[in-house]
Motif scaffolding. Sequence first.
Motif, PDB file in Angstrom:
ATOM      1  N   GLU A 127       0.721  -1.244  -0.265  1.00 39.07           N
ATOM      2  CA  GLU A 127      -0.144   0.069  -0.051  1.00 39.07           C
ATOM      3  C   GLU A 127       0.865   1.261   0.084  1.00 39.07           C
ATOM      4  O   GLU A 127       0.606   2.323  -0.513  1.00 39.07           O
ATOM      5  N   LEU A 128       2.057   1.105   0.731  1.00 41.04           N
ATOM      6  CA  LEU A 128       2.752   2.269   0.801  1.00 41.04           C
ATOM      7  C   LEU A 128       3.474   2.712  -0.742  1.00 41.04           C
ATOM      8  O   LEU A 128       3.640   3.718  -1.138  1.00 41.04           O
ATOM      9  N   LYS A 129       3.893   1.676  -1.501  1.00 38.57           N
ATOM     10  CA  LYS A 129       4.347   1.747  -2.831  1.00 38.57           C
ATOM     11  C   LYS A 129       3.296   2.395  -3.529  1.00 38.57           C
ATOM     12  O   LYS A 129       3.488   3.431  -4.378  1.00 38.57           O
ATOM     13  N   SER A 130       2.022   1.890  -3.556  1.00 44.38           N
ATOM     14  CA  SER A 130       0.944   2.532  -4.317  1.00 44.38           C
ATOM     15  C   SER A 130       0.578   3.934  -3.922  1.00 44.38           C
ATOM     16  O   SER A 130       0.508   4.706  -4.956  1.00 44.38           O
ATOM     17  N   LEU A 131       0.808   4.310  -2.828  1.00 46.87           N
ATOM     18  CA  LEU A 131       0.482   5.640  -2.071  1.00 46.87           C
ATOM     19  C   LEU A 131       1.721   6.471  -2.796  1.00 46.87           C
ATOM     20  O   LEU A 131       1.320   7.716  -3.639  1.00 46.87           O
ATOM     21  N   LEU A 132       2.955   6.054  -2.848  1.00 46.63           N
ATOM     22  CA  LEU A 132       4.065   6.858  -3.510  1.00 46.63           C
ATOM     23  C   LEU A 132       3.680   7.180  -4.731  1.00 46.63           C
ATOM     24  O   LEU A 132       3.989   8.276  -5.497  1.00 46.63           O
ATOM     25  N   LYS A 133       3.299   6.174  -5.518  1.00 52.71           N
ATOM     26  CA  LYS A 133       3.262   6.249  -7.105  1.00 52.71           C
ATOM     27  C   LYS A 133       2.131   7.174  -7.316  1.00 52.71           C
ATOM     28  O   LYS A 133       2.021   7.935  -8.336  1.00 52.71           O
ATOM     29  N   LYS A 134       0.909   6.999  -6.760  1.00 54.84           N
ATOM     30  CA  LYS A 134      -0.375   7.802  -7.054  1.00 54.84           C
ATOM     31  C   LYS A 134      -0.234   9.285  -6.640  1.00 54.84           C
ATOM     32  O   LYS A 134      -0.759   9.948  -7.499  1.00 54.84           O
ATOM     33  N   SER A 135       0.617   9.520  -5.720  1.00 50.89           N
ATOM     34  CA  SER A 135       0.685  10.778  -5.388  1.00 50.89           C
ATOM     35  C   SER A 135       1.935  11.539  -6.098  1.00 50.89           C
ATOM     36  O   SER A 135       1.416  12.600  -6.381  1.00 50.89           O
ATOM     37  N   LEU A 169      14.786   9.650  -1.885  1.00 53.65           N
ATOM     38  CA  LEU A 169      13.946   8.703  -2.242  1.00 53.65           C
ATOM     39  C   LEU A 169      14.233   7.282  -2.739  1.00 53.65           C
ATOM     40  O   LEU A 169      14.197   6.450  -2.222  1.00 53.65           O
ATOM     41  N   PHE A 170      15.327   7.738  -3.472  1.00 56.96           N
ATOM     42  CA  PHE A 170      16.124   6.560  -4.057  1.00 56.96           C
ATOM     43  C   PHE A 170      17.015   5.818  -2.919  1.00 56.96           C
ATOM     44  O   PHE A 170      16.958   4.612  -3.126  1.00 56.96           O
ATOM     45  N   LYS A 171      17.705   6.491  -2.436  1.00 58.47           N
ATOM     46  CA  LYS A 171      18.735   6.129  -1.283  1.00 58.47           C
ATOM     47  C   LYS A 171      18.070   5.311  -0.353  1.00 58.47           C
ATOM     48  O   LYS A 171      18.630   4.155   0.205  1.00 58.47           O
ATOM     49  N   LEU A 172      17.018   5.653   0.279  1.00 57.51           N
ATOM     50  CA  LEU A 172      16.124   4.917   1.318  1.00 57.51           C
ATOM     51  C   LEU A 172      15.118   4.099   0.982  1.00 57.51           C
ATOM     52  O   LEU A 172      14.449   3.672   1.409  1.00 57.51           O
ATOM     53  N   ARG A 173      15.037   3.754  -0.428  1.00 60.30           N
ATOM     54  CA  ARG A 173      13.875   2.921  -0.831  1.00 60.30           C
ATOM     55  C   ARG A 173      13.903   1.530  -0.172  1.00 60.30           C
ATOM     56  O   ARG A 173      12.653   0.827  -0.064  1.00 60.30           O
ATOM     57  N   LYS A 174      15.063   0.887   0.058  1.00 57.88           N
ATOM     58  CA  LYS A 174      14.983  -0.357   0.459  1.00 57.88           C
ATOM     59  C   LYS A 174      14.814  -0.361   1.950  1.00 57.88           C
ATOM     60  O   LYS A 174      14.259  -1.440   2.528  1.00 57.88           O
ATOM     61  N   LYS A 175      14.966   0.569   2.878  1.00 59.09           N
ATOM     62  CA  LYS A 175      14.641   0.743   4.177  1.00 59.09           C
ATOM     63  C   LYS A 175      13.233   0.674   4.512  1.00 59.09           C
ATOM     64  O   LYS A 175      12.919   0.189   5.496  1.00 59.09           O
ATOM     65  N   TYR A 176      12.393   1.582   3.720  1.00 59.05           N
ATOM     66  CA  TYR A 176      11.141   1.680   3.621  1.00 59.05           C
ATOM     67  C   TYR A 176      10.418   0.670   2.884  1.00 59.05           C
ATOM     68  O   TYR A 176       8.865   0.789   2.895  1.00 59.05           O
ATOM     69  N   HIS A 177      10.803   0.270   1.960  1.00 59.23           N
ATOM     70  CA  HIS A 177      10.069  -0.806   0.956  1.00 59.23           C
ATOM     71  C   HIS A 177       8.886  -0.215   0.269  1.00 59.23           C
ATOM     72  O   HIS A 177       8.106  -0.663  -0.020  1.00 59.23           O
ATOM     73  N   TYR A 178       9.037   1.252  -0.180  1.00 57.50           N
ATOM     74  CA  TYR A 178       8.181   1.961  -0.921  1.00 57.50           C
ATOM     75  C   TYR A 178       8.362   1.786  -2.588  1.00 57.50           C
ATOM     76  O   TYR A 178       7.660   2.366  -3.389  1.00 57.50           O
ATOM     77  N   ILE A 179       9.405   1.200  -2.838  1.00 58.28           N
ATOM     78  CA  ILE A 179       9.812   1.050  -4.253  1.00 58.28           C
ATOM     79  C   ILE A 179      10.425  -0.442  -4.497  1.00 58.28           C
ATOM     80  O   ILE A 179      11.394  -0.710  -3.815  1.00 58.28           O
TER      81      ILE A 179
END
Length: 443
Positions: free
Chosen positions: A308-316, A433-443
């Motif tokens: 859901e976090l991934k979806s929210l980032l993409k839609k936003s 956003l790119f650097k922390l993508r794995k930490k928060y699993h949004y990409i």
Amino acid sequence: MNIRISEHFTYKKLLRFTLPSIIMMIFTSIYGVVDGFFVSNYAGKTSFAAVNFIMPFLMILGAIGFMFGTGGSTLIAISFGEGNKEKANRMFSLFVYTTIICGIIIAVLGIIFIRAAACALGAEGELLENCVLYGRIILAALPFYMLQFEFQSFFSTAEKPQLGLAVTIASGMTNIILDAVFVSILKLGLVGAAAATALSQAVGGIIPLIYFLRPNTSLLRLTKTVLDSRILLNACTNGASELMSNISTSIVSMLYNVQLMKYAGEDGVAAYGVLMYVSMIFLAVFIGYSVGSSPIIAYNYGAGKHNELKSLLKKSSCIICTFAVFMFIFAELAASPLAAVFVGYNEDLMSLTLHAFKIFSFSFLFAGFAIFGSSFFTALNNGLISALISFMRTLIFQIAAVLIFPIFLDIDGIWISNTAAEVMAVIITGFFLFKLRKKYHYI
């Protein structure tokens, strides 16, 4: 029908949920715009310049409410995601009570020292006296102003964004009606404009306070609480980006005024005031969306719903991009009538403002991405990265641009500075956003 922050969000639901917050921020921005319109057209250019000159100082003082609202709402939403409603209400109460106490203290100190602050910024003579007069009346309502900022965030977290919108509309209409009565009909000038704003802020702060003190159907209610310095520090740290953004914007506005006095005098300050009024409303769309979506992001982060976090980032990202293009086109097409609303009575000032507007409007293409990026990391409880993005966007990049560009481009360098700073902010936001993508699993 209310939309729950625990739901899966489609584009339609996301826009429905955040729309009240967007409109809330727009109406809040209208305070200064309405004052500027009536003061400029009924009290004259010097009074208009005074409002623009002292407003950044007043906004710095009111930004603490925004800090507790954004930083605190994230902690509350995370607690809801973890299933701890009692803790969420204790934190909510602590943030509101702390804001009231801070508001009273800061208001008193502001009233005492506002003359010294205006002098330090370079105000003299009639401009100085108008700054002090307007500022002291506004400061009398500062606790309500801070509460209004705070409740804008809390209404979304309480799953009552529509109620927050209703309160903000009531407050905004109070300001518009009283400005018309006090300034246009009763001819009270600067005093009338300040009184109208102060009373409207009281409406925006008191109504939510009464609502949350009484039994209600929202997720939040003011209850007994205990002083917890750790939670307050966490909220302050997490909301530091929003505080920094407001403070930095105000500091930069002061620097712009100093540069404009050097290159164009009072006309430059007045023209910049028009740009800021329009910019406040346009950027309110991005800020409102970010504030409205923050509880959803925080809830899903607290609940561990990575998809859901991934979806929210993409839609936003898609929504922010659409808003950006639309606002740039509108700004370019509407530059002349918007400028005429404020300074159409003076041909030279109108010409200067229109020229500045055509250059400045390019910044709307980029501003929303860094605003949302900062808010996104706030919702992930990473106040450090959020604050860094805001700090770079609203202070470092802006100061560098406004000091360097005029050396080569004269006054046009001032108008283009904001766009240059926003472009650099987009780059730094993308990097984090790119650097922390794995930490928060949004990409």
